[in-house]
Write a protein that holds these residues in place. Structure first.
Motif, PDB file in Angstrom:
ATOM      1  N   LEU A 294    -109.271  30.718   6.640  1.00 47.56           N
ATOM      2  CA  LEU A 294    -109.180  30.019   7.919  1.00 47.56           C
ATOM      3  C   LEU A 294    -109.103  31.071   9.017  1.00 47.56           C
ATOM      4  CD1 LEU A 294    -106.316  27.560   6.849  1.00 47.56           C
ATOM      5  CD2 LEU A 294    -108.786  27.246   6.546  1.00 47.56           C
ATOM      6  N   GLY A 295    -109.992  30.984   9.997  1.00 48.80           N
ATOM      7  CA  GLY A 295    -109.985  31.969  11.071  1.00 48.80           C
ATOM      8  C   GLY A 295    -110.282  31.335  12.411  1.00 48.80           C
ATOM      9  N   LEU A 296    -109.727  31.908  13.470  1.00 50.76           N
ATOM     10  CA  LEU A 296    -110.020  31.440  14.818  1.00 50.76           C
ATOM     11  C   LEU A 296    -110.025  32.616  15.775  1.00 50.76           C
ATOM     12  CD1 LEU A 296    -106.858  29.759  16.391  1.00 50.76           C
ATOM     13  CD2 LEU A 296    -106.802  30.842  14.155  1.00 50.76           C
ATOM     14  N   ASP A 297    -110.812  32.475  16.822  1.00 50.76           N
ATOM     15  CA  ASP A 297    -110.956  33.544  17.802  1.00 50.76           C
ATOM     16  C   ASP A 297    -111.515  32.933  19.074  1.00 50.76           C
ATOM     17  OD1 ASP A 297    -110.840  36.033  18.906  1.00 50.76           O
ATOM     18  OD2 ASP A 297    -112.351  36.953  17.609  1.00 50.76           O
ATOM     19  N   GLY A 298    -111.456  33.677  20.148  1.00 57.37           N
ATOM     20  CA  GLY A 298    -111.987  33.212  21.420  1.00 57.37           C
ATOM     21  C   GLY A 298    -113.026  34.157  21.968  1.00 57.37           C
ATOM     22  N   THR A 299    -113.922  33.616  22.776  1.00 60.11           N
ATOM     23  CA  THR A 299    -114.915  34.426  23.465  1.00 60.11           C
ATOM     24  C   THR A 299    -115.213  33.773  24.806  1.00 60.11           C
ATOM     25  OG1 THR A 299    -117.049  35.531  23.249  1.00 60.11           O
ATOM     26  CG2 THR A 299    -116.942  33.268  22.491  1.00 60.11           C
ATOM     27  N   CYS A 300    -115.611  34.548  25.787  1.00 66.38           N
ATOM     28  CA  CYS A 300    -115.731  34.040  27.149  1.00 66.38           C
ATOM     29  C   CYS A 300    -117.116  33.471  27.452  1.00 66.38           C
ATOM     30  CB  CYS A 300    -115.406  35.148  28.149  1.00 66.38           C
ATOM     31  SG  CYS A 300    -113.648  35.573  28.184  1.00 66.38           S
ATOM     32  N   MET A 301    -117.127  32.441  28.275  1.00 65.21           N
ATOM     33  CA  MET A 301    -118.359  31.858  28.788  1.00 65.21           C
ATOM     34  C   MET A 301    -118.144  31.548  30.270  1.00 65.21           C
ATOM     35  SD  MET A 301    -118.147  28.074  26.996  1.00 65.21           S
ATOM     36  CE  MET A 301    -119.354  27.329  28.098  1.00 65.21           C
ATOM     37  N   LEU A 302    -119.235  31.492  31.000  1.00 65.17           N
ATOM     38  CA  LEU A 302    -119.153  31.337  32.452  1.00 65.17           C
ATOM     39  C   LEU A 302    -119.144  29.856  32.826  1.00 65.17           C
ATOM     40  CD1 LEU A 302    -119.106  32.753  35.199  1.00 65.17           C
ATOM     41  CD2 LEU A 302    -121.620  32.764  35.151  1.00 65.17           C
ATOM     42  N   MET A 303    -118.035  29.418  33.432  1.00 64.42           N
ATOM     43  CA  MET A 303    -117.900  28.034  33.865  1.00 64.42           C
ATOM     44  C   MET A 303    -118.316  27.886  35.322  1.00 64.42           C
ATOM     45  SD  MET A 303    -116.978  26.757  31.029  1.00 64.42           S
ATOM     46  CE  MET A 303    -116.550  25.061  31.459  1.00 64.42           C
ATOM     47  N   HIS A 304    -118.697  26.683  35.685  1.00 62.85           N
ATOM     48  CA  HIS A 304    -119.294  26.434  36.998  1.00 62.85           C
ATOM     49  C   HIS A 304    -118.355  26.786  38.147  1.00 62.85           C
ATOM     50  CE1 HIS A 304    -122.022  24.630  39.867  1.00 62.85           C
ATOM     51  NE2 HIS A 304    -121.060  23.845  40.316  1.00 62.85           N
ATOM     52  N   LYS A 305    -117.100  26.397  38.039  1.00 61.72           N
ATOM     53  CA  LYS A 305    -116.148  26.640  39.126  1.00 61.72           C
ATOM     54  C   LYS A 305    -115.069  27.658  38.780  1.00 61.72           C
ATOM     55  CE  LYS A 305    -116.631  22.126  41.379  1.00 61.72           C
ATOM     56  NZ  LYS A 305    -115.914  20.901  41.832  1.00 61.72           N
TER      57      LYS A 305
END
Length: 427
Positions: free
Chosen positions: A182-193
């Motif tokens: 079981l693994g989890l991680d985060g990565t960034c994405m560009l949101m509108h505001k």
């Protein structure tokens, strides 16, 4: 000669079309594609029409409906738009109209299921402009970018709406499942505001006794404060797997973020820090200790990395070594080097109980969180970070729902099987 419906006998159609050879292969292929599309359009009219009523009163959820009108409607198909006359129903009190044909044929908006599957499957991989170009070049089929997005967003909304109700079957494995990570991680994405925000990604990976990966379930969620939506979704996936495989080894595998362990320890007592993150801290300490002495730096780094991977107790030994090295630092750049070593010591003290790499290697279990990190790239980065992309939450949620279904082997077809059984009315 345009494609013509020659005969319709019971459930059999006979379509006739003519293709003329010109001696130019590409032109002939394009002509054939056009003829096939025309034949498809000719066949789609009676194929769709079979789901209509004969105009008799019907009951919908126990309420009597009668015909309101009988009028043509344009439906989008893989071969092109077709116009079909169909009955529209309503109750004696008025209210929302009901079209039996659209319900029973499992139309998605005004598209056939297959066309919806094609367009939304493509939208899971690339943007609306690329879909338009791809369909025109490969299928001779025109579509507007707005409709491609609208249709795909609707399919993604259906996927999200029913994710708690529609349970997806696991594949039949040809070898017994020995362990599940079981693994989890985060990565960034560009949101509108909100600018760049962290989206979450989770993986549930199945392994046999030799350590070969058999299957992976992917999970994701758009950026949110507190990550509760993601945790609820991912936890639900884990619980379903644990009901099917209650007696295999479960291993929580992640980087050093405290929140990861808080979540993973709910589902397993076996927690392992990603080895390659731990190794990076050895490299960081080596640079602080040896500076430009690259030879000794590399020897020291390689030795401790090897021992950490293959010998139990190395984490504690490394902490003692770092404390010794810190005490013996010379005065050159002392403050910076001392702080870097102190950070590594703190990191290893916090995580040394999650560094039993030798044990897990002997059991043919993974020691790296590469599956989850790769999922962050393939599930989120490759689609959500296309040049020029900025996302609103609803649109991003739809795309991630589609990509999760596409990337988890077997789920895309299961999803459409559910659509064909239950329809796609938003609850």
């Amino acid at each position: 000669m345009p494609a013509t419906l020659i005969e319709q006998k019971n459930t059999t159609l006979t379509i006739q079309f003519t293709v003329e050879f010109t001696g130019h292969m590409l032109a002939d292929e394009q002509s054939l594609q056009q003829a096939l599309n025309e034949a498809g359009q000719a066949a789609m009219v009676p194929m769709i029409k079979q789901f209509d009523t004969h105009g008799e009163p019907i009951r919908v959820n126990g309420t009597k409906h009668t015909v309101k009108d009988y009028a043509p409607q344009t439906y989008e198909t893989p071969y092109g738009p077709v116009q079909v006359e169909r009955h529209t129903y309503q109750t004696s009190k008025g209210g929302r109209a009901y079209v039996p044909l659209e319900n029973d044929a499992r139309m998605v908006l005004n598209s056939t299921p297959r066309y919806s599957q094609i367009v939304s499957g493509k939208y899971a991989r690339f943007g609306a402009d690329s879909i338009r170009d791809d369909l025109l070049e490969c299928n001779g089929r025109e579509i507007s970018r707005n409709y491609a997005k609208k249709l795909s967003d609707f399919v993604g909304t259906i996927a999200g709406c029913y994710e708690t109700e529609w349970e997806y079957d696991l594949p039949e494995f040809d070898r017994p499942v020995h362990a599940i990570t079981l693994g989890l991680d985060g990565t960034c994405m560009l949101m509108h505001k909100d600018g760049w925000r962290e989206a979450m990604c989770g993986s549930i990976a199945f392994y046999d006794a030799q350590g070969e990966r058999l299957h992976t379930i992917y999970c994701s969620a758009t950026p949110e404060y507190g990550k509760e939506k993601f945790k609820e979704k991912f936890g639900r996936e884990i619980e379903r797997v644990q009901k099917t495989f209650p007696n295999v080894v479960y291993l929580g595998l992640a980087d050093g973020a405290k929140d990861n362990w808080t979540f993973l320890k709910i589902y397993t007592k076996r927690l392992l820090l990603d080895f390659y993150h731990a190794r990076e801290y050895i490299s960081k300490a080596a640079s602080a200790i040896f500076g430009r002495d690259h030879l000794n730096k590399q020897i020291w780094e390689d030795n401790f990395s090897h021992d950490l991977k293959n010998k139990q107790g190395t984490a504690s030994q490394l902490i003692k070594e770092l404390q010794k090295q810190r005490a013996n630092l010379d005065r050159k750049n002392f403050i910076e080097r001392d702080e870097e070593i102190r950070q590594v010591i703190t990191y290893y003290k916090n995580h040394k109980n999650k560094m039993s790499y030798a044990r897990h290697i002997k059991e043919n279990l993974p020691i790296g969180s590469g599956v989850t990190e790769a999922a962050c790239k393939t599930l989120i980065k490759q689609r959500m970070c296309i040049s020029g992309s900025r996302w609103k939450n609803d649109g991003a949620s739809c795309v991630l729902a589609l990509r999760t279904l596409k990337l988890t082997t077997g789920r895309w077809q299961q999803f459409w099987n559910y659509v064909m059984r239950h329809g796609c009315t938003l609850s």
